[in-house]
Design a protein around this motif. Structure first.
Motif, PDB file in Angstrom:
ATOM      1  N   ASP A   1       0.841  -1.194   0.000  1.00 17.88           N
ATOM      2  CA  ASP A   1       0.000   0.000   0.000  1.00 17.88           C
ATOM      3  C   ASP A   1       0.882   1.252   0.000  1.00 17.88           C
ATOM      4  O   ASP A   1       2.061   1.200   0.361  1.00 17.88           O
ATOM      5  N   PRO A   2       0.344   2.394  -0.419  1.00 10.36           N
ATOM      6  CA  PRO A   2       1.138   3.619  -0.558  1.00 10.36           C
ATOM      7  C   PRO A   2       1.867   4.044   0.713  1.00 10.36           C
ATOM      8  O   PRO A   2       3.011   4.511   0.645  1.00 10.36           O
ATOM      9  N   ALA A   3       1.257   3.879   1.877  1.00 12.19           N
ATOM     10  CA  ALA A   3       1.924   4.282   3.124  1.00 12.19           C
ATOM     11  C   ALA A   3       3.184   3.466   3.355  1.00 12.19           C
ATOM     12  O   ALA A   3       4.227   4.012   3.745  1.00 12.19           O
ATOM     13  N   GLU A   4       3.117   2.170   3.088  1.00  8.40           N
ATOM     14  CA  GLU A   4       4.300   1.316   3.237  1.00  8.40           C
ATOM     15  C   GLU A   4       5.358   1.676   2.198  1.00  8.40           C
ATOM     16  O   GLU A   4       6.552   1.683   2.489  1.00  8.40           O
ATOM     17  N   LEU A   5       4.920   1.977   0.986  1.00  2.00           N
ATOM     18  CA  LEU A   5       5.873   2.362  -0.056  1.00  2.00           C
ATOM     19  C   LEU A   5       6.531   3.701   0.258  1.00  2.00           C
ATOM     20  O   LEU A   5       7.692   3.919  -0.086  1.00  2.00           O
ATOM     21  N   GLY A   6       5.801   4.602   0.912  1.00  6.73           N
ATOM     22  CA  GLY A   6       6.404   5.859   1.351  1.00  6.73           C
ATOM     23  C   GLY A   6       7.539   5.593   2.319  1.00  6.73           C
ATOM     24  O   GLY A   6       8.622   6.192   2.212  1.00  6.73           O
ATOM     25  N   LYS A   7       7.326   4.680   3.256  1.00  2.66           N
ATOM     26  CA  LYS A   7       8.395   4.281   4.186  1.00  2.66           C
ATOM     27  C   LYS A   7       9.555   3.646   3.418  1.00  2.66           C
ATOM     28  O   LYS A   7      10.722   3.883   3.731  1.00  2.66           O
ATOM     29  N   ASP A   8       9.206   2.828   2.430  1.00  3.89           N
ATOM     30  CA  ASP A   8      10.233   2.179   1.619  1.00  3.89           C
ATOM     31  C   ASP A   8      11.098   3.205   0.883  1.00  3.89           C
ATOM     32  O   ASP A   8      12.311   3.032   0.768  1.00  3.89           O
ATOM     33  N   LEU A   9      10.474   4.264   0.368  1.00  3.54           N
ATOM     34  CA  LEU A   9      11.236   5.278  -0.353  1.00  3.54           C
ATOM     35  C   LEU A   9      12.214   6.005   0.567  1.00  3.54           C
ATOM     36  O   LEU A   9      13.360   6.272   0.178  1.00  3.54           O
TER      37      LEU A   9
ATOM     38  N   VAL B   1      14.412  15.178  -4.955  1.00  8.11           N
ATOM     39  CA  VAL B   1      13.131  15.435  -5.599  1.00  8.11           C
ATOM     40  C   VAL B   1      12.529  14.066  -5.872  1.00  8.11           C
ATOM     41  O   VAL B   1      13.213  13.167  -6.369  1.00  8.11           O
ATOM     42  N   PHE B   2      11.258  13.884  -5.524  1.00  7.19           N
ATOM     43  CA  PHE B   2      10.573  12.609  -5.720  1.00  7.19           C
ATOM     44  C   PHE B   2       9.516  12.754  -6.805  1.00  7.19           C
ATOM     45  O   PHE B   2       8.743  13.705  -6.794  1.00  7.19           O
ATOM     46  N   VAL B   3       9.478  11.777  -7.713  1.00  2.00           N
ATOM     47  CA  VAL B   3       8.520  11.765  -8.811  1.00  2.00           C
ATOM     48  C   VAL B   3       7.795  10.432  -8.790  1.00  2.00           C
ATOM     49  O   VAL B   3       8.435   9.373  -8.742  1.00  2.00           O
ATOM     50  N   GLY B   4       6.473  10.479  -8.828  1.00  2.00           N
ATOM     51  CA  GLY B   4       5.675   9.266  -8.897  1.00  2.00           C
ATOM     52  C   GLY B   4       4.708   9.348 -10.057  1.00  2.00           C
ATOM     53  O   GLY B   4       4.052  10.362 -10.258  1.00  2.00           O
TER      54      GLY B   4
ATOM     55  N   GLY C   1       1.418   7.780 -11.869  1.00  2.00           N
ATOM     56  CA  GLY C   1       0.246   6.940 -11.630  1.00  2.00           C
ATOM     57  C   GLY C   1       0.180   6.477 -10.186  1.00  2.00           C
ATOM     58  O   GLY C   1       0.201   7.278  -9.256  1.00  2.00           O
ATOM     59  N   GLN C   2       0.139   5.149  -9.966  1.00  2.00           N
ATOM     60  CA  GLN C   2       0.017   4.579  -8.637  1.00  2.00           C
ATOM     61  C   GLN C   2       1.184   4.943  -7.724  1.00  2.00           C
ATOM     62  O   GLN C   2       1.006   5.135  -6.524  1.00  2.00           O
ATOM     63  N   SER C   3       2.372   5.034  -8.258  1.00  2.00           N
ATOM     64  CA  SER C   3       3.525   5.359  -7.416  1.00  2.00           C
ATOM     65  C   SER C   3       3.497   6.819  -6.962  1.00  2.00           C
ATOM     66  O   SER C   3       4.254   7.208  -6.067  1.00  2.00           O
ATOM     67  N   GLY C   4       2.630   7.623  -7.544  1.00  2.00           N
ATOM     68  CA  GLY C   4       2.446   9.000  -7.094  1.00  2.00           C
ATOM     69  C   GLY C   4       1.943   9.061  -5.659  1.00  2.00           C
ATOM     70  O   GLY C   4       2.311   9.953  -4.894  1.00  2.00           O
ATOM     71  N   GLN C   5       1.119   8.104  -5.294  1.00  2.00           N
ATOM     72  CA  GLN C   5       0.641   8.035  -3.911  1.00  2.00           C
ATOM     73  C   GLN C   5       1.781   7.685  -2.967  1.00  2.00           C
ATOM     74  O   GLN C   5       1.830   8.156  -1.827  1.00  2.00           O
ATOM     75  N   ALA C   6       2.721   6.881  -3.423  1.00  2.00           N
ATOM     76  CA  ALA C   6       3.873   6.493  -2.600  1.00  2.00           C
ATOM     77  C   ALA C   6       4.782   7.686  -2.341  1.00  2.00           C
ATOM     78  O   ALA C   6       5.261   7.869  -1.216  1.00  2.00           O
ATOM     79  N   VAL C   7       5.028   8.527  -3.359  1.00  2.00           N
ATOM     80  CA  VAL C   7       5.894   9.691  -3.132  1.00  2.00           C
ATOM     81  C   VAL C   7       5.212  10.692  -2.208  1.00  2.00           C
ATOM     82  O   VAL C   7       5.875  11.347  -1.401  1.00  2.00           O
TER      83      VAL C   7
ATOM     84  N   ALA D   1       3.179   9.835   0.218  1.00  2.00           N
ATOM     85  CA  ALA D   1       3.316   9.242   1.549  1.00  2.00           C
ATOM     86  C   ALA D   1       4.719   9.472   2.104  1.00  2.00           C
ATOM     87  O   ALA D   1       4.879   9.742   3.298  1.00  2.00           O
ATOM     88  N   ALA D   2       5.743   9.404   1.256  1.00  2.00           N
ATOM     89  CA  ALA D   2       7.107   9.680   1.705  1.00  2.00           C
ATOM     90  C   ALA D   2       7.233  11.122   2.172  1.00  2.00           C
ATOM     91  O   ALA D   2       7.857  11.404   3.198  1.00  2.00           O
ATOM     92  N   ALA D   3       6.612  12.039   1.442  1.00  2.00           N
ATOM     93  CA  ALA D   3       6.651  13.454   1.833  1.00  2.00           C
ATOM     94  C   ALA D   3       5.903  13.687   3.141  1.00  2.00           C
ATOM     95  O   ALA D   3       6.348  14.469   3.982  1.00  2.00           O
TER      96      ALA D   3
END
Length: 174
Positions: free
Chosen positions: A101-109, A122-125, A127-133, A135-137
């Protein structure tokens, strides 16, 4: 919540009402660098289970840009955008993220940039990975100089132009 000045959110390049618009720089002369050029490599990341490998392009001393890619997304568009950015002197990292899920991927980033010793990027996401960036922010704003969430329809050139704009506008600590 008050957004910090370090976080630049540009929500989609095209098609969404109320999004920021960018004046894209003219296209770079020539074609994108090939995926397997001398400056590109697929590297193993021992310190992070979240990204088992990543594509890197450009000089290591260049400003870092992380193009977040979910495992289901095609690497080719990311590699083309990375090559365009590397040609401008940026250090581009494209981690292959796990399925989560995006919250976990944010931690992963955040764990990923820790593992490659990058203090901020600078983080770029796309489509779906946009939610991950995003979450990282939300997790570590001080590590995110700029944030770009891109629609699936964006071209590598549009992605590269928007990311380069964020790098130039960013307030870098390092």
């Amino acid at each position: 919540m008050n957004e910090t000045r370090r976080l630049f959110l540009l929500s989609a390049l095209t098609g969404l009402a109320g999004t920021a618009s960018l004046a894209f720089a003219p296209a770079l002369a020539g074609a994108a660098l090939p995926l397997h050029s001398a400056t590109d490599a697929l590297r193993a990341v021992a310190a992070s289970q979240s990204a088992r490998s990543y594509h890197a392009a450009g000089p290591e001393e260049g400003r870092p840009i992380v193009l977040a890619r979910s495992h289901s997304q095609d690497i080719e568009r990311y590699a083309n955008a990375a090559s365009l950015l590397a040609a401008q002197g940026y250090h581009v990292l494209v981690p292959a993220l796990r399925d989560a899920d995006p919250a976990e991927l944010g931690k992963d980033l955040i764990a990923f940039i820790d593992s490659v010793h990058i203090p901020e990027a600078v983080f770029v996401g796309i489509g779906q990975s946009g939610q991950a960036v995003r979450a990282a922010a939300d997790l570590r704003r001080s590590r995110v100089v700029g944030l770009l969430q891109v629609e699936d329809s964006a071209t590598p050139q549009q992605i590269a132009d928007a990311a380069a704009t964020l790098v130039r506008q960013g307030k870098w600590r390092t």
